[in-house]
Design an enzyme around this catalytic site. Structure first.
Site, PDB file in Angstrom:
ATOM      1  CE  LYS A 202     113.505  41.275  81.415  1.00  0.00           C
ATOM      2  NZ  LYS A 202     112.164  40.336  81.624  1.00  0.00           N
TER       3      LYS A 202
ATOM      4  CE1 TYR B 163     109.126  43.013  78.047  1.00  0.00           C
ATOM      5  CE2 TYR B 163     109.201  44.805  79.572  1.00  0.00           C
ATOM      6  CZ  TYR B 163     109.619  43.606  79.080  1.00  0.00           C
ATOM      7  OH  TYR B 163     111.201  43.207  79.360  1.00  0.00           O
TER       8      TYR B 163
ATOM      9  CG  PHE C 153     103.120  37.742  82.508  1.00  0.00           C
ATOM     10  CD1 PHE C 153     103.944  38.731  81.663  1.00  0.00           C
ATOM     11  CD2 PHE C 153     102.523  36.646  81.624  1.00  0.00           C
ATOM     12  CE1 PHE C 153     104.154  38.670  80.222  1.00  0.00           C
ATOM     13  CE2 PHE C 153     102.858  36.488  80.311  1.00  0.00           C
ATOM     14  CZ  PHE C 153     103.727  37.345  79.662  1.00  0.00           C
TER      15      PHE C 153
ATOM     16  NE  ARG D 112     114.839  35.226  72.780  1.00  0.00           N
ATOM     17  CZ  ARG D 112     113.805  35.671  73.509  1.00  0.00           C
ATOM     18  NH1 ARG D 112     113.411  36.933  73.945  1.00  0.00           N
ATOM     19  NH2 ARG D 112     112.725  34.699  73.834  1.00  0.00           N
TER      20      ARG D 112
ATOM     21  CB  THR E  59     110.556  33.185  79.413  1.00  0.00           C
ATOM     22  OG1 THR E  59     110.788  33.443  77.870  1.00  0.00           O
ATOM     23  CG2 THR E  59     110.040  34.213  80.076  1.00  0.00           C
TER      24      THR E  59
ATOM     25  NE  ARG F 267     115.688  35.720  80.454  1.00  0.00           N
ATOM     26  CZ  ARG F 267     114.807  35.974  79.260  1.00  0.00           C
ATOM     27  NH1 ARG F 267     114.410  34.770  78.469  1.00  0.00           N
ATOM     28  NH2 ARG F 267     114.098  37.025  79.191  1.00  0.00           N
TER      29      ARG F 267
ATOM     30  CG  ASN G 257     113.320  37.042  82.724  1.00  0.00           C
ATOM     31  OD1 ASN G 257     113.464  38.189  83.027  1.00  0.00           O
ATOM     32  ND2 ASN G 257     112.330  36.307  81.870  1.00  0.00           N
TER      33      ASN G 257
ATOM     34  CG  HIS H 103     114.079  42.418  76.500  1.00  0.00           C
ATOM     35  ND1 HIS H 103     113.015  42.093  76.305  1.00  0.00           N
ATOM     36  CD2 HIS H 103     114.790  43.213  75.557  1.00  0.00           C
ATOM     37  CE1 HIS H 103     112.558  42.454  75.055  1.00  0.00           C
ATOM     38  NE2 HIS H 103     113.654  42.931  74.585  1.00  0.00           N
TER      39      HIS H 103
ATOM     40  CD  GLU I 213     112.734  44.694  71.797  1.00  0.00           C
ATOM     41  OE1 GLU I 213     113.760  44.300  71.760  1.00  0.00           O
ATOM     42  OE2 GLU I 213     111.571  43.739  72.016  1.00  0.00           O
TER      43      GLU I 213
HETATM   44  P1  IDP Z   1     111.101  36.791  76.820  1.00  0.00           P
HETATM   45  O1  IDP Z   1     111.514  37.834  77.846  1.00  0.00           O
HETATM   46  O2  IDP Z   1     111.826  35.261  77.176  1.00  0.00           O
HETATM   47  O3  IDP Z   1     111.141  37.197  75.354  1.00  0.00           O
HETATM   48  P2  IDP Z   1     108.284  37.109  76.746  1.00  0.00           P
HETATM   49  O4  IDP Z   1     107.354  36.052  76.703  1.00  0.00           O
HETATM   50  O5  IDP Z   1     108.303  38.048  76.029  1.00  0.00           O
HETATM   51  O6  IDP Z   1     109.627  36.379  77.385  1.00  0.00           O
HETATM   52  O7  IDP Z   1     107.841  37.737  78.434  1.00  0.00           O
HETATM   53  C1  IDP Z   1     108.298  39.209  78.507  1.00  0.00           C
HETATM   54  C2  IDP Z   1     108.634  39.220  80.052  1.00  0.00           C
HETATM   55  O8  IDP Z   1     107.454  39.048  80.946  1.00  0.00           O
HETATM   56  C3  IDP Z   1     109.619  38.012  80.404  1.00  0.00           C
HETATM   57  O9  IDP Z   1     111.053  38.217  79.917  1.00  0.00           O
HETATM   58  C4  IDP Z   1     109.566  37.959  81.930  1.00  0.00           C
HETATM   59  O10 IDP Z   1     109.886  38.865  82.744  1.00  0.00           O
HETATM   60  C5  IDP Z   1     107.806  38.161  82.068  1.00  0.00           C
HETATM   61  N1  IDP Z   1     106.831  36.916  81.845  1.00  0.00           N
HETATM   62  C6  IDP Z   1     106.860  36.020  80.788  1.00  0.00           C
HETATM   63  N2  IDP Z   1     106.184  35.186  81.190  1.00  0.00           N
HETATM   64  C7  IDP Z   1     105.650  35.247  82.428  1.00  0.00           C
HETATM   65  C8  IDP Z   1     104.728  34.396  83.534  1.00  0.00           C
HETATM   66  O11 IDP Z   1     104.262  33.525  83.020  1.00  0.00           O
HETATM   67  N3  IDP Z   1     104.895  34.902  84.581  1.00  0.00           N
HETATM   68  C9  IDP Z   1     105.718  36.046  85.041  1.00  0.00           C
HETATM   69  N4  IDP Z   1     106.072  36.842  84.285  1.00  0.00           N
HETATM   70  C10 IDP Z   1     106.400  36.478  82.983  1.00  0.00           C
HETATM   71 MG    MG Z   2     110.027  38.719  74.561  1.00  0.00          MG
END
Ligand code: IDP
Ligand code: MG
Length: 162
Positions: A9, A49, A57, A85, A91, A102, A112, A115, A126
């Site tokens: 990212k 997304y 968010f 993963r 996350t 992360r 974080n 992805h 994707e």
């Molecule tokens: P992932 O990347 O671990 O699969 P997802 O739930 O798919 O997590 O969320 C996509 C992205 O959205 C995350 O990687 C992060 O950058 C952002 N994100 C997810 N949850 C939050 C939150 O609670 N606050 C702020 N950003 C979030």
């Molecule tokens: Mg995800």
């Protein structure tokens, strides 16, 4: 064999951690099939997304992901999705296990670092965002050494030292 999409990212690029991400995936035995740097266009970020549309968010996530370049890559391994993963961690960077990408290099639950596709189905959706089929490579670990391999044949020159 599975394939997975990994994005470094904008924070990962800005923190000069592209090499760290690729290095951990390589060392874990995943095979790199393709890699490229790009600035994610707004419409592509929104589509990528779209499952998160409406969440609090979502808008800041789109702003973050389009703010600066990312590095997209595709990796192959028997369980590439879950393996990647695990290497990434949870996350929220602050809650991710020690030794994960992360936890080691991310900041919080938005910034974080990486992805990674969350399933084979997600990976299949994707990967085409970033790569045409012909931009992904199939190769063997020893292909680079084809000259030496040929040299083992009965009629070939033997090249052990230059
Ligand atoms: P992932 O990347 O671990 O699969 P997802 O739930 O798919 O997590 O969320 C996509 C992205 O959205 C995350 O990687 C992060 O950058 C952002 N994100 C997810 N949850 C939050 C939150 O609670 N606050 C702020 N950003 C979030
Ligand atoms: Mg995800």
């Amino acid at each position: 064999m599975e394939r997975t999409l990994i994005l470094v990212k904008p924070d990962g690029v800005g923190k000069h951690r592209v090499g760290s991400v690729l290095d951990r995936l390589e060392r874990a035995g995943l095979r790199l099939l393709g890699v490229r740097m790009l600035k994610l266009p707004q419409t592509q970020a929104e589509e990528f997304y779209k499952d998160h549309k409406g969440k609090p968010f979502y808008e800041p996530l789109i702003r973050f992901m389009t703010a600066a370049p990312i590095v997209a890559s595709v990796w192959e391994a028997p369980a590439a999705v879950s393996q990647a993963r695990s290497l990434m961690g949870a996350t929220d960077s602050l809650k991710a296990d020690a030794g994960t990408l992360r936890r080691d290099f991310g900041t919080n639950n938005r910034y974080n670092l990486v992805h990674g596709s969350d399933s084979v189905t997600s990976a299949q959706r994707e990967i085409p965002f970033f790569f045409k089929p012909e931009e992904l490579f199939t190769y063997g670990d020893h292909d680079w050494n084809a000259e030496r391999t040929e040299a083992r044949g009965p009629s070939s020159r033997v090249i052990d030292k230059i």
